[in-house]
Design a protein around this motif. Structure first.
Motif, PDB file in Angstrom:
ATOM      1  N   PRO A  68     -14.938 -35.324 -22.337  1.00 24.19           N
ATOM      2  CA  PRO A  68     -14.479 -34.006 -22.642  1.00 24.19           C
ATOM      3  C   PRO A  68     -13.564 -34.101 -23.970  1.00 24.19           C
ATOM      4  CG  PRO A  68     -13.561 -34.626 -20.688  1.00 24.19           C
ATOM      5  CD  PRO A  68     -14.321 -35.855 -20.681  1.00 24.19           C
ATOM      6  N   TYR A  69     -14.059 -32.984 -24.765  1.00 25.34           N
ATOM      7  CA  TYR A  69     -13.312 -32.968 -26.072  1.00 25.34           C
ATOM      8  C   TYR A  69     -11.799 -33.034 -26.208  1.00 25.34           C
ATOM      9  CZ  TYR A  69     -12.192 -30.602 -30.742  1.00 25.34           C
ATOM     10  OH  TYR A  69     -11.716 -30.049 -31.940  1.00 25.34           O
ATOM     11  N   THR A  70     -11.081 -32.295 -25.049  1.00 22.40           N
ATOM     12  CA  THR A  70      -9.832 -32.374 -24.682  1.00 22.40           C
ATOM     13  C   THR A  70      -9.059 -33.804 -24.416  1.00 22.40           C
ATOM     14  OG1 THR A  70     -10.154 -31.872 -22.584  1.00 22.40           O
ATOM     15  CG2 THR A  70      -9.790 -29.907 -24.363  1.00 22.40           C
ATOM     16  N   ILE A  71      -9.821 -34.553 -23.967  1.00 20.60           N
ATOM     17  CA  ILE A  71      -9.395 -35.884 -23.708  1.00 20.60           C
ATOM     18  C   ILE A  71      -9.514 -36.875 -24.988  1.00 20.60           C
ATOM     19  CG2 ILE A  71      -9.892 -38.188 -22.195  1.00 20.60           C
ATOM     20  CD1 ILE A  71      -8.537 -35.824 -20.710  1.00 20.60           C
ATOM     21  N   TYR A  73     -10.245 -36.494 -28.368  1.00 21.06           N
ATOM     22  CA  TYR A  73      -9.358 -36.338 -29.515  1.00 21.06           C
ATOM     23  C   TYR A  73      -8.007 -36.886 -29.563  1.00 21.06           C
ATOM     24  CZ  TYR A  73     -13.327 -35.119 -32.891  1.00 21.06           C
ATOM     25  OH  TYR A  73     -14.207 -35.002 -33.438  1.00 21.06           O
ATOM     26  N   PRO A  74      -7.377 -36.330 -28.417  1.00 20.72           N
ATOM     27  CA  PRO A  74      -5.974 -36.898 -28.222  1.00 20.72           C
ATOM     28  C   PRO A  74      -5.845 -38.332 -28.260  1.00 20.72           C
ATOM     29  CG  PRO A  74      -6.245 -35.021 -26.879  1.00 20.72           C
ATOM     30  CD  PRO A  74      -7.614 -35.264 -27.377  1.00 20.72           C
ATOM     31  N   LEU A 113      -3.507 -39.018 -20.116  1.00 17.65           N
ATOM     32  CA  LEU A 113      -4.722 -38.418 -20.256  1.00 17.65           C
ATOM     33  C   LEU A 113      -5.909 -39.260 -19.487  1.00 17.65           C
ATOM     34  CD1 LEU A 113      -4.615 -37.584 -24.054  1.00 17.65           C
ATOM     35  CD2 LEU A 113      -4.398 -35.939 -22.141  1.00 17.65           C
TER      36      LEU A 113
END
Length: 115
Positions: A68-71, A73-74, A113
């Motif tokens: 997932p993008y939300t995982i 990138y961070p 994360l």
């Protein structure tokens, strides 16, 4: 068994992605010591930095297919951990307490994360 193998491959690719980004930055830092133009040092570090950033971007694109993008990138902030190590060992830059605290916070944040 297949999921475990895929997780290992994705983990290695993630480490390579962040390492490529940090090494690309290192190459551009070294590039900054040369006068722009047609000379061996400038061209070597310019091409090396560009290639490393390119490999990091390709790795990132592949990883985005599976994570997932939300995982992803961070978690890319892990690049800063490589950067501290590279700057210390290859550029003899100082590692201060503030930097160590920052890196520690990145590690703690990344741990939150991960599944």
């Amino acid at each position: 068994m297949r999921i475990i193998k895929q997780d290992i491959i994705l983990g290695v690719l993630f480490i390579l992605m962040t390492l490529f980004g940090a090494l690309g930055g290192y190459a551009f830092k070294r590039l900054s010591t040369y006068k722009p133009g047609i000379n061996k040092g400038f061209l070597f570090f310019f091409l090396s930095g560009g290639m490393l950033y390119f490999l990091g971007a390709i790795s990132n694109i592949i990883l985005l297919r599976y994570l997932p993008y939300t995982i992803l990138y961070p978690l890319s902030s892990v690049t800063y951990i490589w950067t501290i190590l590279i700057s210390y060992f290859l550029l003899s830059e100082k590692v201060t307490r503030k930097k160590i605290v920052g890196i520690t916070l990145i590690i703690v944040g990344a741990a939150f994360l991960i599944k």
